[in-house]
Scaffold this motif. Structure first.
Motif, PDB file in Angstrom:
ATOM      1  N   THR A 126      -5.648 -16.235  -0.730  1.00  0.00           N
ATOM      2  CA  THR A 126      -4.371 -16.380  -1.435  1.00  0.00           C
ATOM      3  C   THR A 126      -3.881 -15.051  -2.001  1.00  0.00           C
ATOM      4  O   THR A 126      -2.771 -14.972  -2.504  1.00  0.00           O
ATOM      5  N   GLY A 127      -4.712 -14.015  -1.946  1.00  0.00           N
ATOM      6  CA  GLY A 127      -4.364 -12.707  -2.521  1.00  0.00           C
ATOM      7  C   GLY A 127      -2.996 -12.207  -2.119  1.00  0.00           C
ATOM      8  O   GLY A 127      -2.204 -11.774  -2.948  1.00  0.00           O
ATOM      9  N   ARG A 128      -2.701 -12.286  -0.847  1.00  0.00           N
ATOM     10  CA  ARG A 128      -1.431 -11.789  -0.338  1.00  0.00           C
ATOM     11  C   ARG A 128      -0.262 -12.590  -0.926  1.00  0.00           C
ATOM     12  O   ARG A 128       0.783 -12.039  -1.254  1.00  0.00           O
ATOM     13  N   LEU A 129      -0.511 -13.878  -1.097  1.00  0.00           N
ATOM     14  CA  LEU A 129       0.533 -14.749  -1.656  1.00  0.00           C
ATOM     15  C   LEU A 129       0.772 -14.383  -3.133  1.00  0.00           C
ATOM     16  O   LEU A 129       1.922 -14.249  -3.563  1.00  0.00           O
ATOM     17  N   LEU A 130      -0.347 -14.157  -3.842  1.00  0.00           N
ATOM     18  CA  LEU A 130      -0.221 -13.828  -5.270  1.00  0.00           C
ATOM     19  C   LEU A 130       0.519 -12.508  -5.448  1.00  0.00           C
ATOM     20  O   LEU A 130       1.356 -12.368  -6.335  1.00  0.00           O
ATOM     21  N   GLN A 131       0.210 -11.551  -4.534  1.00  0.00           N
ATOM     22  CA  GLN A 131       0.879 -10.250  -4.574  1.00  0.00           C
ATOM     23  C   GLN A 131       2.386 -10.416  -4.360  1.00  0.00           C
ATOM     24  O   GLN A 131       3.202  -9.826  -5.051  1.00  0.00           O
ATOM     25  N   ALA A 132       2.722 -11.292  -3.409  1.00  0.00           N
ATOM     26  CA  ALA A 132       4.123 -11.538  -3.089  1.00  0.00           C
ATOM     27  C   ALA A 132       4.827 -12.197  -4.284  1.00  0.00           C
ATOM     28  O   ALA A 132       5.979 -11.868  -4.595  1.00  0.00           O
ATOM     29  N   ILE A 133       4.116 -13.126  -4.938  1.00  0.00           N
ATOM     30  CA  ILE A 133       4.685 -13.805  -6.113  1.00  0.00           C
ATOM     31  C   ILE A 133       4.941 -12.776  -7.225  1.00  0.00           C
ATOM     32  O   ILE A 133       5.991 -12.735  -7.849  1.00  0.00           O
ATOM     33  N   ASP A 134       3.954 -11.886  -7.364  1.00  0.00           N
ATOM     34  CA  ASP A 134       4.063 -10.822  -8.345  1.00  0.00           C
ATOM     35  C   ASP A 134       5.284  -9.951  -8.060  1.00  0.00           C
ATOM     36  O   ASP A 134       6.071  -9.645  -8.944  1.00  0.00           O
ATOM     37  N   SER A 157      -3.345  -2.117   5.998  1.00  0.00           N
ATOM     38  CA  SER A 157      -4.736  -1.944   6.389  1.00  0.00           C
ATOM     39  C   SER A 157      -5.532  -3.187   6.049  1.00  0.00           C
ATOM     40  O   SER A 157      -6.346  -3.661   6.855  1.00  0.00           O
ATOM     41  N   ASP A 158      -5.284  -3.742   4.859  1.00  0.00           N
ATOM     42  CA  ASP A 158      -5.958  -4.977   4.440  1.00  0.00           C
ATOM     43  C   ASP A 158      -5.607  -6.117   5.387  1.00  0.00           C
ATOM     44  O   ASP A 158      -6.470  -6.868   5.840  1.00  0.00           O
ATOM     45  N   MET A 159      -4.317  -6.231   5.653  1.00  0.00           N
ATOM     46  CA  MET A 159      -3.825  -7.360   6.455  1.00  0.00           C
ATOM     47  C   MET A 159      -4.400  -7.393   7.867  1.00  0.00           C
ATOM     48  O   MET A 159      -4.760  -8.447   8.375  1.00  0.00           O
ATOM     49  N   ILE A 160      -4.450  -6.213   8.485  1.00  0.00           N
ATOM     50  CA  ILE A 160      -4.887  -6.254   9.875  1.00  0.00           C
ATOM     51  C   ILE A 160      -6.319  -5.732  10.040  1.00  0.00           C
ATOM     52  O   ILE A 160      -6.808  -5.561  11.154  1.00  0.00           O
ATOM     53  N   ALA A 161      -6.967  -5.546   8.890  1.00  0.00           N
ATOM     54  CA  ALA A 161      -8.367  -5.136   8.872  1.00  0.00           C
ATOM     55  C   ALA A 161      -8.614  -3.924   9.761  1.00  0.00           C
ATOM     56  O   ALA A 161      -9.543  -3.884  10.548  1.00  0.00           O
ATOM     57  N   ASP A 162      -7.724  -2.992   9.682  1.00  0.00           N
ATOM     58  CA  ASP A 162      -7.902  -1.745  10.438  1.00  0.00           C
ATOM     59  C   ASP A 162      -7.190  -0.648   9.650  1.00  0.00           C
ATOM     60  O   ASP A 162      -6.355  -0.933   8.805  1.00  0.00           O
ATOM     61  N   ASN A 163      -7.529   0.596   9.950  1.00  0.00           N
ATOM     62  CA  ASN A 163      -6.951   1.693   9.186  1.00  0.00           C
ATOM     63  C   ASN A 163      -5.528   1.983   9.643  1.00  0.00           C
ATOM     64  O   ASN A 163      -5.299   2.348  10.786  1.00  0.00           O
ATOM     65  N   VAL A 164      -4.596   1.802   8.709  1.00  0.00           N
ATOM     66  CA  VAL A 164      -3.201   2.087   9.031  1.00  0.00           C
ATOM     67  C   VAL A 164      -2.763   3.289   8.210  1.00  0.00           C
ATOM     68  O   VAL A 164      -3.031   3.368   7.031  1.00  0.00           O
ATOM     69  N   ASP A 165      -2.129   4.223   8.900  1.00  0.00           N
ATOM     70  CA  ASP A 165      -1.615   5.411   8.206  1.00  0.00           C
ATOM     71  C   ASP A 165      -0.114   5.466   8.354  1.00  0.00           C
ATOM     72  O   ASP A 165       0.399   5.336   9.459  1.00  0.00           O
ATOM     73  N   LEU A 166       0.582   5.652   7.211  1.00  0.00           N
ATOM     74  CA  LEU A 166       2.043   5.770   7.282  1.00  0.00           C
ATOM     75  C   LEU A 166       2.434   7.075   6.608  1.00  0.00           C
ATOM     76  O   LEU A 166       1.839   7.470   5.628  1.00  0.00           O
ATOM     77  N   SER A 167       3.415   7.738   7.191  1.00  0.00           N
ATOM     78  CA  SER A 167       3.892   8.947   6.527  1.00  0.00           C
ATOM     79  C   SER A 167       5.365   9.139   6.801  1.00  0.00           C
ATOM     80  O   SER A 167       5.884   8.647   7.807  1.00  0.00           O
ATOM     81  N   VAL A 168       6.033   9.840   5.877  1.00  0.00           N
ATOM     82  CA  VAL A 168       7.457  10.118   6.049  1.00  0.00           C
ATOM     83  C   VAL A 168       7.617  11.633   6.012  1.00  0.00           C
ATOM     84  O   VAL A 168       7.730  12.216   4.947  1.00  0.00           O
ATOM     85  N   PRO A 169       7.546  12.281   7.158  1.00  0.00           N
ATOM     86  CA  PRO A 169       7.598  13.753   7.152  1.00  0.00           C
ATOM     87  C   PRO A 169       8.981  14.320   6.861  1.00  0.00           C
ATOM     88  O   PRO A 169       9.100  15.385   6.276  1.00  0.00           O
ATOM     89  N   ILE A 170      10.033  13.639   7.275  1.00  0.00           N
ATOM     90  CA  ILE A 170      11.374  14.213   7.129  1.00  0.00           C
ATOM     91  C   ILE A 170      12.337  13.188   6.525  1.00  0.00           C
ATOM     92  O   ILE A 170      12.329  12.020   6.904  1.00  0.00           O
ATOM     93  N   VAL A 171      13.131  13.647   5.623  1.00  0.00           N
ATOM     94  CA  VAL A 171      14.172  12.793   5.038  1.00  0.00           C
ATOM     95  C   VAL A 171      15.507  13.487   5.248  1.00  0.00           C
ATOM     96  O   VAL A 171      15.605  14.704   5.152  1.00  0.00           O
ATOM     97  N   SER A 172      16.523  12.731   5.576  1.00  0.00           N
ATOM     98  CA  SER A 172      17.856  13.326   5.685  1.00  0.00           C
ATOM     99  C   SER A 172      18.907  12.311   5.260  1.00  0.00           C
ATOM    100  O   SER A 172      18.607  11.116   5.182  1.00  0.00           O
ATOM    101  N   CYS A 173      20.094  12.790   5.017  1.00  0.00           N
ATOM    102  CA  CYS A 173      21.158  11.890   4.598  1.00  0.00           C
ATOM    103  C   CYS A 173      22.428  12.249   5.362  1.00  0.00           C
ATOM    104  O   CYS A 173      22.879  13.386   5.324  1.00  0.00           O
ATOM    105  N   LEU A 174      22.948  11.304   6.123  1.00  0.00           N
ATOM    106  CA  LEU A 174      24.060  11.594   7.023  1.00  0.00           C
ATOM    107  C   LEU A 174      25.134  10.515   6.972  1.00  0.00           C
ATOM    108  O   LEU A 174      24.830   9.365   6.652  1.00  0.00           O
TER     109      LEU A 174
END
Lengths: 737, 207
Positions: A72-80, B30-47
Motif C-alpha cells: 500500500t506504500g505507493r497508494l499512501l504516497q499518492a494520498i499524501d 526504481s522502487d516501482m520497477i525494482a531496477d535502477n532508474v536514472d533520470l537527469s535534465v542536462p539542458i533547460v530552455s525556454c522558447l
C-alpha cells in the motif's frame, strides 16, 4: 422516473446528496474519500464487497490501519501527494497490481479471485475548503485477463510466424542451394522468380532485375526457335512436359547465346488465385557426355579406338538393310595379321600392342568416312566398305588397304612390317543374315591364309564346302583329344645285324566315328594350324613313354629298345617342351636315352629361335635326336655337323625308288656314307621289298623299318607279336647272314 | 540551445533544481520497477511555441508519444513528457520487462506509461511549485499521440504561449531513452514564472 434537478440550486443539495450516495452504492468501482487527517470518510458499497470491510469499520480509520501490507506504500504516497501537494496520481495495474487485498467472485461464481486494480488518487476540496483526497479504484481484472490472453495469442502467433519463417527459410535454402535451376513462371511464360542455380545456368542477374520469359531460356532443339509467347504452356513442348512426357529436345540458352541440353520438369501450382508453374531444370551436358563415353566404351575397342565386334554387327545389320533397299553393293573384309603371335612372343605384348595400334591407324587412313573399321579381338580386324561398287572397285579398295597396312613401323629401334591375310564377303541383296556374312568373310580369310598368307580372297560358295569339311574335322579332332580317343600305332625298327627289335616308332592315328580312319596327312596339318598339336603331342609323348616302360617291365621288349616320337614345329619351338619331356620321363621312369625325338628338317628351320640351342637343350635331357624325312628339305650339310644329332632317317621316297631310279641309289648311298662319316646312325624307313632291303644291307645301313618287315600296329597287335615271337619266326630270316 | 526569455544563469539554476526534483522521481521509479532508474535534465530552455515545436521535432522524431498532465491553481498550463513513438515502446518494454511487439500499446501498457509519466511530471511540478512558492494542482495524466506541432498546439491556449523545455535522459540498465519535458504556459503565467525565478535566483545568489 427520475426528474432532472438543478444541481447549482442549494435547495436541491440535500436531494442531490442522497442521489449521489445512491449512485456511489451502485458503482462498479471503488470510491474512498479521505480527509486531511488521512482518515476515511467515505467507503462505498463496492469497497465493502471486495475488501470484506464494512463502511462502519472503514470510516474513521486510515488506509494503513485497515491494510497492513507493504504494497500500500505507493497508494499512501499518492494520498499524501494529493493532500499535501494537491497533485493527482495514477497507479497502473501493471506496475502496482493488487495494491489492496481485494477479492471478488469469479465469473463462474464458484471461486474468489484477486481484483486487479487501477487506482487514481485526486485532490479535492469540499465546500468548507477542506482538503480531501479521492481514491478511485477500477477493477481491471477482466482487462488483465483479456490482455494476457491476447499476449499469449500474440506469443503463439509469433511462435507460429517464427516456425513459418524457419520452415520458409528451410525451403528457401533448399531451393537456393540445390544444383537444379528452379524457375517460377506464369501462363504467359513470364518469369516470377528463379534460384541461384538457375541464375548460374542461364547467366541471369541475381536478384532478378528485368522482365524475362521462359521462352527465351528454353527452346525446342528441333525447331530451335522461340516458342510462341501467347500461352507458353499451350505450345507443343510445354504441353508435353506438363503431361509428364519427356522432352528430349529441350535446350537451354544462356545470356551469351550458348546452348546446352537440359532436362526439364514442370509442376503447376495455385498461388493467390493465380496459376503459376515451377520448372526444375537440370543441365544434362555432363550426363550426356558420360553417356557418350559409356557408348564409346560399349562400342569401341579400348586399345585401338576402332569399333568393336558388337558395333560392327550393329553397322552390318544396317548395311545389309541398305543394300537391300538401294541395291548398291557393300563388302565385309576380315583381316588377320600374319604371324602376329610371333611378334608378341619375341618382342613382348607392349610391342604387339604398338603394332596393333599402328595397324589400326593405317587401316583407318585407308578407308573412307562412310566405311567402318573394327577390331574383333587379338589380331583380327574387319572393315565394312559401304556402297563399294562392283568387284573391281572393291579390289581397288582392298589393295589400297593392303598398301597402307604395309607401312613399316619402328619398334624398339627395329623397323618391322607385318603382312596380313584378307577375306572379303560381298554384301548383296541375297544376304539376309549377319552371321552368315561374317562366316563367309572368315572362311575367305582362312582361305587366304591357307594359300600362303599375305593375300586376299573373295568368298565363293565353293570355298564354303571345302571349309565346312575342315571346320567339322577341326571340332571332331578337338573332341577326340578331349576324349582321348586318338590312338597310337607302333611300328618296329629292326637292327639287321643283331636281328632284333631295336626301336619302335609311334604314329598317331585317328579313327573318326563317321569318317573312319582319317589320314595323318589331313589331320596333322590341321592340328598344326589350330594349335591342337600341342595337346595331342603331349598326349603322344606321355603314352609312348609309359607304354615302353611297361613293355620293358613286362619283358616284352629288350631293355635297350627305344621309342621314337615325332615332334611338330610348334612343339619344337615351345619353351615349355623341355620341361614337359623331363616331367614325363620322371613320371614314367623311362631312361632318357631310350626316348628318340624325330624332327624334320623343315621343323628345325621354321623356328625363329636358333635350332641348335633348342637341340642342345633337348640333348641335355639325355634324349636321342633323329632327323626325319632326311633328304627332302633344306638339307644342309653344315647343320649335320653342328647339331647334336644321333640318327638320320632317310626319307621313304628314296627307298621306294631304289629299284627304279639309279639316282636314288646314289643318294641313299651318299647319305649312308655321310652319316657314317659323321658318326650318325642311319635308319631307312618305307622298305617294301627285299631288293631294297638287300641294297641297304649291302651299304651298311643297319636300322630298317617298313611294311615288308612290320606294319604299324595297335598296342594289342604289337604285344601279340612280341609274345608270339612273330618277328623271330617270320622277319629275321629276311636278313642276310 | 538559445533561450530568449531566461538568462543563462537562470537556466542553469533551473536545470539544477529540476535535476534534484527529478532525482526523487527516479527513486520512486526504481522502487516501482525494482531496477535502477536514472533520470537527469542536462539542458533547460525556454522558447515560444512555434520555435519550441521546431526544436522538439529536431530532438525527437516526427511521430511522438506524450504523457500530458494539466495543472492549474495560481499558475496554470500543461506539462508534457514527450518521447519518440519508438522510445515510448522501448520504455514500456523496459519497465514492464515484457515483450512489446505490437505497434500499439495495450490498455494496461498505456496505463503503465502514464504512471511513469505521472511520477516524473509530478516531480517536476513539485519543483516548480517549490520555486514559485505556490500551490499547483495536478490533474490525472492522459496520453497523446501525433506530430510535435499537433501535440504542442493542442496543449496551448494560444499562439503566444511559451514552452519551458527540459531535455531529459532516462536510463535503465541496457536501455537509454531520450525524452523531453515541456511546460507550456501562457504569457501571463510565463511572466509570473520568470519574475519568481528571478527572485529565487536573487535569494540564492545575492549581488
Amino acid at each position: 422516473m427520475v426528474r432532472a434537478i438543478n444541481v447549482t440550486d442549494p435547495r436541491n443539495h440535500t436531494q442531490l446528496e442522497s442521489f449521489s450516495l445512491l449512485a456511489l452504492g451502485l458503482l462498479d468501482s471503488g470510491v474512498i474519500l479521505i480527509d486531511r487527517e488521512k482518515k476515511i470518510v467515505l467507503w462505498n458499497q463496492w469497497m465493502e464487497d471486495v475488501s470484506g470491510i464494512s463502511q462502519q469499520h472503514a470510516v474513521g480509520n486510515r488506509i494503513e490501519e485497515l491494510f497492513k501490507e507493504k504494497k500500500t506504500g505507493r497508494l499512501l504516497q499518492a494520498i499524501d501527494y494529493a493532500l499535501e501537494r494537491r497533485l493527482s496520481s495514477l497507479l497502473s495495474s501493471s506496475l502496482n497490481r493488487y495494491v489492496l487485498p481485494l477479492l471478488m467472485n469469479s465469473s463462474s461464481g464458484l471461486e474468489t479471485q484477486p481484483v486487479a486494480q487501477s487506482i487514481t488518487v485526486k485532490p479535492l476540496i469540499d465546500q468548507q475548503e477542506n482538503r480531501l483526497c479521492l481514491v478511485h479504484i477500477s477493477n481491471v481484472t477482466d482487462v488483465v485477463k483479456r490482455e494476457s490472453m491476447l499476449k499469449q495469442q500474440g506469443k503463439d502467433l509469433k511462435q507460429l510466424a517464427h516456425e513459418n519463417a524457419v520452415s520458409e527459410q528451410r525451403v528457401r535454402s533448399i531451393i537456393e542451394s540445390t544444383l537444379d535451376g528452379i524457375i517460377t513462371f506464369n501462363r504467359q511464360g513470364s518469369i516470377q522468380s528463379y534460384n541461384p542455380a538457375a541464375a548460374l545456368l542461364f547467366s541471369l542477374p541475381l536478384p532478378m532485375k528485368n522482365d524475362c520469359f521462359l521462352q527465351s531460356l528454353i527452346v525446342d532443339l528441333n525447331k530451335y526457335s522461340q516458342l510462341p509467347i501467347d500461352g507458353a504452356v499451350k505450345s507443343l513442348g510445354y504441353t508435353r512436359i506438363l503431361a509428364g512426357e519427356k522432352w528430349p529436345e529441350a535446350v537451354g540458352i544462356n545470356s551469351s547465346g550458348d546452348s546446352f541440353p537440359v532436362e526439364i520438369s514442370v509442376t503447376p501450382m495455385n498461388v493467390d488465385e493465380e496459376i503459376l508453374f515451377t520448372a526444375v531444370i537440370r543441365d544434362i551436358s555432363e550426363r550426356q557426355e558420360s553417356e557418350k563415353k559409356l557408348t564409346q566404351l560399349a562400342r569401341y575397342d579400348f586399345l585401338t579406338g576402332l569399333a568393336n565386334r558388337s558395333f560392327l554387327y550393329e553397322r552390318l545389320e544396317l548395311s545389309i538393310m541398305r543394300v537391300k533397299r538401294d541395291g548398291h553393293l557393300s563388302a565385309l573384309v576380315f583381316i588377320d595379321l600374319d604371324r602376329f603371335k610371333n611378334i608378341n612372343d619375341t618382342l613382348g605384348h607392349s610391342a604387339g600392342d604398338e603394332l596393333l595400334k599402328h595397324f589400326a591407324n593405317c587401316l583407318n587412313d585407308a578407308i573412307r568416312d562412310v566405311d567402318l573399321a573394327a577390331r574383333l579381338g587379338g589380331d583380327e580386324f574387319a572393315v565394312i566398305l559401304e556402297n563399294s561398287g562392283d568387284k573391281t572397285h572393291i579390289t581397288h579398295a582392298i589393295e589400297r588397304i593392303c598398301k597402307s597396312l604395309a607401312t613399316p613401323l619402328t619398334i624398339e629401334g627395329s623397323q618391322m612390317s607385318v603382312s596380313c591375310s584378307l577375306g572379303i564377303s560381298i554384301i548383296d541383296s541375297s544376304i539376309s543374315d549377319c552371321d552368315e556374312l561374317v562366316k563367309s568373310a572368315d572362311v575367305a580369310m582362312y582361305h587366304a591364309k591357307a594359300k600362303g598368307r599375305d593375300n586376299y580372297q573373295f568368298f565363293t560358295s565353293d570355298l564354303r564346302s571345302k571349309t565346312d569339311v575342315k571346320l567339322s574335322l577341326e571340332s571332331a579332332l578337338q573332341k577326340a583329344i578331349n576324349d582321348e580317343t586318338l590312338d597310337l600305332n607302333y611300328q618296329p625298327i629292326f637292327d639287321i645285324k643283331e636281328k632284333k627289335l631295336a626301336g619302335i616308332e609311334t604314329l598317331m592315328r585317328w579313327n573318326h566315328p563317321e569318317l573312319g580312319n582319317v589320314s595323318p596327312a589331313t589331320f596333322i596339318p590341321l592340328m598344326e594350324e589350330t594349335g591342337l598339336i600341342g595337346q595331342a603331342g603331349e598326349w603322344v609323348l606321355k603314352t609312348a613313354c609309359h607304354q615302353l616302360k611297361l613293355w620293358h617291365d613286362q619283358g616284352l621288349v629288350d631293355e635297350d629298345c627305344s621309342i621314337a616320337v615325332n615332334f611338330s614345329a610348334r612343339q619344337f619351338k615351345d619353351f615349355e617342351t623341355v620341361k614337359m619331356i623331363q616331367k614325363i620321363l620322371t613320371e614314367s621312369q623311362l631312361p632318357s636315352h631310350l626316348l628318340d625325338i624325330e624332327l624334320t628338317e623343315s621343323t628345325l628351320m621354321a623356328s625363329h629361335r636358333n635350332p641348335q640351342e633348342i637341340l642342345e637343350e633337348l640333348k641335355n635331357v639325355g634324349l636321342k635326336l633323329s632327323i626325319d624325312d632326311f633328304g627332302t628339305g633344306y638339307s644342309s650339310l653344315s647343320y649335320l655337323k653342328q647339331f647334336p644329332i644321333n640318327n638320320l632317317k632317310i626319307d621313304r621316297s628314296f627307298i621306294e625308288d631304289l629299284n627304279e631310279d639309279s639316282n636314288s641309289e646314289a643318294i641313299v648311298k651318299t647319305i649312308i656314307d655321310l652319316a657314317h662319316n659323321l658318326g650318325l646312325t642311319v635308319i631307312a624307313e618305307g622298305i617294301e621289298d627285299v631288293t631294297s632291303l638287300r641294297f641297304l644291307e649291302n651299304h651298311d645301313c643297319r636300322m630298317v623299318q617298313g611294311f615288308l618287315l612290320a606294319k604299324p600296329m595297335s598296342k594289342a597287335q604289337f604285344e601279340d607279336c612280341c609274345r608270339r615271337k612273330i618277328w623271330e619266326q617270320e622277319t629275321f630270316f629276311l636278313f642276310e647272314e | 540551445m538559445s533561450s530568449e526569455v531566461l538568462s543563462e544563469v537562470q537556466l542553469d539554476v533551473l536545470s539544477e533544481l529540476f535535476n534534484i526534483g527529478i532525482g526523487q522521481a527516479a527513486a520512486s521509479l526504481s522502487d516501482m520497477i525494482a531496477d535502477n532508474v536514472d533520470l537527469s535534465v542536462p539542458i533547460v530552455s525556454c522558447l515560444p511555441l512555434d520555435k519550441a515545436s521546431i526544436e522538439l521535432a529536431k530532438m525527437t522524431s516526427s511521430d511522438i508519444s506524450a504523457v500530458k498532465q494539466s495543472f492549474s491553481g495560481e499558475f496554470s498550463g500543461n506539462a508534457l513528457l514527450i518521447f519518440p513513438q519508438r522510445d515510448s515502446l522501448e520504455l514500456v518494454k523496459a519497465i514492464l520487462g515484457t515483450d512489446v511487439s505490437l505497434e500499439h500499446l495495450s490498455e494496461l501498457e498505456e496505463d503503465a506509461l502514464l504512471e511513469v509519466g505521472n511520477v516524473i511530471l509530478n516531480a517536476c511540478i513539485c519543483t516548480i511549485s517549490d520555486i514559485l512558492g505556490c500551490e499547483i494542482i495536478g490533474e490525472i495524466p492522459t496520453r497523446q499521440q501525433g506530430s510535435c506541432k499537433q501535440i504542442l498546439s493542442m496543449s496551448s491556449e494560444n499562439e503566444e504561449s511559451y514552452v519551458l523545455l527540459l531535455s531529459m535522459l532516462f536510463s535503465i540498465p541496457n536501455h537509454d531513452i531520450k525524452g523531453t519535458i515541456s511546460f507550456i504556459m501562457n504569457m501571463g503565467a510565463l511572466q509570473q514564472f520568470i519574475s519568481l525565478v528571478d527572485q529565487y535566483v536573487d535569494k540564492l545568489m545575492p549581488q
